[in-house]
Motif scaffolding. Structure first.
Motif, PDB file in Angstrom:
ATOM      1  N   ALA A  48      18.038  11.521 -90.997  1.00 54.08           N
ATOM      2  CA  ALA A  48      18.900  10.347 -91.920  1.00 54.08           C
ATOM      3  C   ALA A  48      20.269  10.046 -91.696  1.00 54.08           C
ATOM      4  O   ALA A  48      20.674   8.786 -91.669  1.00 54.08           O
ATOM      5  CB  ALA A  48      18.465  10.090 -93.521  1.00 54.08           C
ATOM      6  N   LYS A  49      20.907  11.398 -91.637  1.00 46.59           N
ATOM      7  CA  LYS A  49      22.318  11.029 -91.213  1.00 46.59           C
ATOM      8  C   LYS A  49      22.521   9.916 -90.524  1.00 46.59           C
ATOM      9  O   LYS A  49      23.557   9.126 -90.069  1.00 46.59           O
ATOM     10  CB  LYS A  49      22.484  12.277 -91.202  1.00 46.59           C
ATOM     11  N   HIS A  65      14.169   7.985 -86.516  1.00 50.54           N
ATOM     12  CA  HIS A  65      13.185   7.445 -87.653  1.00 50.54           C
ATOM     13  C   HIS A  65      12.428   8.961 -87.354  1.00 50.54           C
ATOM     14  O   HIS A  65      12.310   9.537 -86.649  1.00 50.54           O
ATOM     15  CB  HIS A  65      12.412   6.082 -87.249  1.00 50.54           C
ATOM     16  N   THR A  79       9.181   9.201 -86.520  1.00 47.50           N
ATOM     17  CA  THR A  79       8.213   9.319 -84.941  1.00 47.50           C
ATOM     18  C   THR A  79       8.463   9.231 -83.650  1.00 47.50           C
ATOM     19  O   THR A  79       8.507   9.550 -82.602  1.00 47.50           O
ATOM     20  CB  THR A  79       6.504   8.698 -84.717  1.00 47.50           C
ATOM     21  N   ILE A  88       7.268   1.556 -93.006  1.00 42.16           N
ATOM     22  CA  ILE A  88       6.428   2.901 -92.735  1.00 42.16           C
ATOM     23  C   ILE A  88       7.598   4.086 -92.003  1.00 42.16           C
ATOM     24  O   ILE A  88       7.084   5.338 -91.689  1.00 42.16           O
ATOM     25  CB  ILE A  88       5.123   3.268 -92.442  1.00 42.16           C
ATOM     26  N   GLY A  89       8.518   3.725 -91.204  1.00 43.52           N
ATOM     27  CA  GLY A  89       9.576   4.365 -90.915  1.00 43.52           C
ATOM     28  C   GLY A  89       9.205   4.928 -89.301  1.00 43.52           C
ATOM     29  O   GLY A  89       9.627   6.018 -88.964  1.00 43.52           O
ATOM     30  N   HIS A  90       7.786   4.486 -88.764  1.00 38.49           N
ATOM     31  CA  HIS A  90       7.334   4.555 -87.190  1.00 38.49           C
ATOM     32  C   HIS A  90       8.433   4.296 -86.362  1.00 38.49           C
ATOM     33  O   HIS A  90       7.878   4.093 -85.208  1.00 38.49           O
ATOM     34  CB  HIS A  90       6.118   4.707 -87.437  1.00 38.49           C
ATOM     35  N   THR A  91       9.255   3.143 -86.149  1.00 37.70           N
ATOM     36  CA  THR A  91      10.082   2.858 -85.143  1.00 37.70           C
ATOM     37  C   THR A  91      11.592   2.517 -85.134  1.00 37.70           C
ATOM     38  O   THR A  91      12.055   3.193 -86.760  1.00 37.70           O
ATOM     39  CB  THR A  91       9.813   0.838 -85.838  1.00 37.70           C
ATOM     40  N   GLU A  92      12.126   2.484 -84.438  1.00 36.18           N
ATOM     41  CA  GLU A  92      13.687   3.018 -84.359  1.00 36.18           C
ATOM     42  C   GLU A  92      14.094   1.693 -85.310  1.00 36.18           C
ATOM     43  O   GLU A  92      13.705   0.440 -85.664  1.00 36.18           O
ATOM     44  CB  GLU A  92      13.980   2.543 -82.789  1.00 36.18           C
ATOM     45  N   TYR A  93      15.288   2.171 -86.228  1.00 39.98           N
ATOM     46  CA  TYR A  93      16.712   1.256 -86.952  1.00 39.98           C
ATOM     47  C   TYR A  93      17.758   1.597 -86.522  1.00 39.98           C
ATOM     48  O   TYR A  93      18.421   3.008 -85.708  1.00 39.98           O
ATOM     49  CB  TYR A  93      15.188   1.695 -88.644  1.00 39.98           C
ATOM     50  N   TRP A 101      19.761  -4.021 -91.399  1.00 43.44           N
ATOM     51  CA  TRP A 101      19.149  -2.321 -90.399  1.00 43.44           C
ATOM     52  C   TRP A 101      18.238  -3.723 -89.420  1.00 43.44           C
ATOM     53  O   TRP A 101      17.343  -4.092 -89.658  1.00 43.44           O
ATOM     54  CB  TRP A 101      18.124  -1.246 -91.094  1.00 43.44           C
ATOM     55  N   LYS A 159      10.478   3.524 -96.129  1.00 48.67           N
ATOM     56  CA  LYS A 159      10.502   4.933 -95.911  1.00 48.67           C
ATOM     57  C   LYS A 159      11.607   5.465 -94.921  1.00 48.67           C
ATOM     58  O   LYS A 159      11.708   6.326 -94.692  1.00 48.67           O
ATOM     59  CB  LYS A 159       9.434   5.536 -94.894  1.00 48.67           C
ATOM     60  N   ARG A 209      15.777   5.824 -94.656  1.00 53.16           N
ATOM     61  CA  ARG A 209      16.494   6.596 -95.335  1.00 53.16           C
ATOM     62  C   ARG A 209      18.406   6.565 -95.043  1.00 53.16           C
ATOM     63  O   ARG A 209      17.935   5.712 -93.499  1.00 53.16           O
ATOM     64  CB  ARG A 209      16.531   7.710 -95.496  1.00 53.16           C
ATOM     65  N   ASP A 210      18.497   5.926 -95.411  1.00 53.22           N
ATOM     66  CA  ASP A 210      20.431   5.341 -94.687  1.00 53.22           C
ATOM     67  C   ASP A 210      20.776   6.469 -94.942  1.00 53.22           C
ATOM     68  O   ASP A 210      20.414   7.692 -94.989  1.00 53.22           O
ATOM     69  CB  ASP A 210      20.979   4.262 -95.665  1.00 53.22           C
ATOM     70  N   PRO A 211      22.305   6.787 -94.250  1.00 46.74           N
ATOM     71  CA  PRO A 211      22.745   7.978 -93.581  1.00 46.74           C
ATOM     72  C   PRO A 211      23.317   8.804 -95.376  1.00 46.74           C
ATOM     73  O   PRO A 211      23.452  10.420 -95.009  1.00 46.74           O
ATOM     74  CB  PRO A 211      24.515   7.539 -93.399  1.00 46.74           C
ATOM     75  N   PHE A 239      20.873   9.446 -97.706  1.00 49.29           N
ATOM     76  CA  PHE A 239      19.747   9.884 -97.874  1.00 49.29           C
ATOM     77  C   PHE A 239      19.384   9.025 -99.265  1.00 49.29           C
ATOM     78  O   PHE A 239      17.855   9.561 -99.645  1.00 49.29           O
ATOM     79  CB  PHE A 239      19.495  11.276 -98.206  1.00 49.29           C
TER      80      PHE A 239
END
Lengths: 119, 464
Positions: A35-36, A40, A42, B225-230, B239, B331, B333-335, B337
């Motif tokens: 997260a930091k 992501h 995957t 769902i948090g499966h791609t780059e952000y 974001w 899903k 998270r930011d830095p 958390f």
């Protein structure tokens, strides 16, 4: 292969899993590290940019993990032994430390409770 | 008193119960010969008449026979992404199905209430990119929509289709404000399996035929769902999902070739940090450049949207399926958390800005469809019902305003006429085992309660 905290890691490895391979990093800590740096779920090691890998490595150097953590645990046990506590003695004898019975089932105590650990 | 006849004697002797018709079990005859005095059993050998040598036979039978293993060819391992491709593959035709002759769903039918309750086939042209190919590029077709059962993709023209068509019609006729800006915003809402995604597909079909620019987010779940780059963008505090945006641009480019070629930039724009695109350049070129480099994707997407807001631009259709997914925390998270709210992700944020009317096209329709395969979104449900929220309910305060002002189209179950048209089509395609008469129709309509998804299930199943 990418060098992360002095360890060569395969490129197709998931970042989260690669982090968890270090002693002292579990799911929770790995989540927080990811997260930091906005990584992501995957993401694989090959997708990380070099500055990000360096940043993760430097973040890990600030943490007590791996050899450092093992040494810390061993030091704590030695300290107990040196000041002559019951817990220290039990560690040295390879017996359960926390009042368990010793008639049976002390295999884990025999395995783990010793003064000198292999770091 | 002791009974004279003991009870044991009254018991009948054990008998083998035999069925009169079945053969009796073989029993040994009574013999007085003691077992030791009996003749030894004969060794099994060849029948007396055979000429086979006994010794030879013995030597043959003592041979150790090793069973040969059948030669099996091991399947090669799956390549990376191969299984996903198999899972997501969309089959739109079936040569085994009986072809049904149906009228084509042309753009003349937009908003035509007379056509409601009939089946139409999606337009197919000879050669070049057909509408179906372009819809496929936009991922308008989904697996589990039963396309592989039929010879060609066909859809039912419903009352709700008319309603959706009216939105497009209003934009085409410019029934809006005086400066010519027309924006229609709507949410398709209904029970599970009621055909919301199919309505989006129908809207896209018409828009593509009329050479609109169609921007479609096929499944909002992929965004959250948090499966791609952000990555955080400093200025807007949103974001960005660059990889997904690049993918989206690729789809837009593939589906809208003609319209994008004709669009020219009305002013200079910055593309990325260094590059600049000049006035008059075709939109297609900008997007082609951005598809190559994910760092330019978000800028290019913004250029496209702002160009569609300029007078003289072609009309636009912006759709998003599974609206519920972006009404929940994502899903990511930011830095520090904390979970990132879906509205803080750039793409959902942009879509909701168009849906709530904060941003607008020059001429455009924004369509969203809700989903029933999502965890409960109480805040969205309350907003869709339009009821006042009890302050003690503690619902997400950001969801309500995000869909404010959008028209809500309730997608209902099928009427009897629509269900009849659909069932006749199933029958002609050869997937129904029963004959279609009034009894069968009433039975299946009652069992499915007019739900299109259930109706297909009941028609396909054999009658018990």
């Amino acid at each position: 292969m990418v060098n992360l905290y002095g360890v060569q890691i395969a490129e197709n490895q998931l970042v989260h899993k690669a982090l968890r391979s270090f002693f002292g990093i579990g799911h929770n800590v790995a989540d927080r590290i990811c997260a930091k740096f906005s990584i992501h779920k995957t993401a694989r090691i090959s997708q990380l940019t070099q500055p990000k890998v360096t940043a993760i490595s430097s973040e890990m150097t600030k943490m007590v993990i791996d050899t450092e953590l093992r040494r810390k645990i061993a030091d704590n046990v030695i300290r107990l032994k040196d000041i002559g506590t019951y817990r220290g003695r039990r560690h040295a004898q390879g017996l359960p430390v926390r009042g368990q019975k010793t008639k049976k089932q002390i295999a884990n105590a025999r395995r783990f409770n010793r003064i000198q650990t292999n770091i | 008193m002791v009974p004279r006849i003991p009870w044991r004697c009254l018991r009948t002797p054990p008998q083998v119960i035999t069925h009169p018709l079945k053969p009796r079990p073989h029993l040994h005859n009574f013999t007085t010969t003691p077992p030791l005095a009996a003749k030894p059993l004969k060794a099994k050998g060849p029948p007396p008449g055979s000429k086979m040598n006994v010794e030879k036979q013995r030597s043959q039978s003592n041979k150790i026979r090793i069973k040969k293993k059948p030669i099996t060819v091991q399947k090669p391992a799956y390549q990376i992404g191969q299984r996903k491709e198999l899972r997501k593959r969309i089959v739109l035709s079936n040569t085994n199905a009986i072809p049904v002759v149906l009228p084509t769903m042309t753009a003349d039918l937009i908003g035509n209430a007379d056509a409601a309750g009939a089946m139409f086939e999606l337009p197919s042209e000879e050669g070049g990119d057909t509408i179906v190919d372009r819809l496929r590029a936009l991922e308008a077709f989904q697996t589990k929509q039963h396309w592989p059962f039929f010879h060609r993709p066909c859809t039912l023209f419903r009352r709700e289709t008319v309603e959706v068509g009216r939105l497009l019609e209003r934009v085409m006729k410019r029934e809006g404000t005086e400066d010519g800006r027309v924006n229609e915003r709507a949410i398709l809402h209904g029970y599970y399996g009621c055909g919301r995604s199919i309505l989006l597909l129908q809207a896209m079909t018409w828009a593509l035929q009329k050479d609109w620019v169609v921007v479609a987010i096929p499944n909002a779940q992929d965004l959250v769902i948090g499966h791609t780059e952000y990555e955080l963008e400093g200025n807007s505090h949103l974001w960005l999902q660059r990889a997904y945006t690049t993918d989206l641009l690729r789809k837009i480019l593939k589906a809208n070739q003609k319209a994008l070629k004709r669009m020219n930039l009305s002013q200079n724009y910055r593309l990325g940090r260094m590059e600049e695109v000049k006035k008059g350049v075709a939109m297609k070129e900008v997007l082609e450049k951005a598809v190559q480099d994910p760092l330019l994707a978000w800028d290019a997407f913004n250029i496209l949207l702002s160009e569609l807001g300029q007078p003289g631009s072609p009309p636009a259709l912006f759709t998003l399926d599974n609206l519920n997914q972006i009404s929940l925390p994502s899903k990511y998270r930011d830095p520090s958390f904390n979970l990132i709210h879906s509205h803080d992700l750039a793409l959902p944020n942009t879509f909701l800005a168009y849906l709530s009317g904060k941003r607008s096209f020059h001429r455009g329709v924004t369509l969203a469809a809700t989903s029933s395969k999502c965890s409960r979104t109480l805040a969205l449900d309350a907003a869709l019902e339009g009821r006042e929220v009890d302050p003690y309910e503690r619902l997400d305060p950001r969801v309500g305003p995000s869909i404010e002002g959008a028209r809500i189209i309730h997608v209902d179950s099928l009427s009897k006429a629509e269900a009849k048209a659909l069932m006749d089509y199933y029958n002609e395609s050869g997937i129904m085992k029963d004959t279609v008469d009034i009894t069968t129709f009433n039975e299946k309509y009652a069992v499915s309660a007019g739900n299109p998804k259930d109706l297909f299930g009941t028609c396909l199943r054999m009658r018990q």
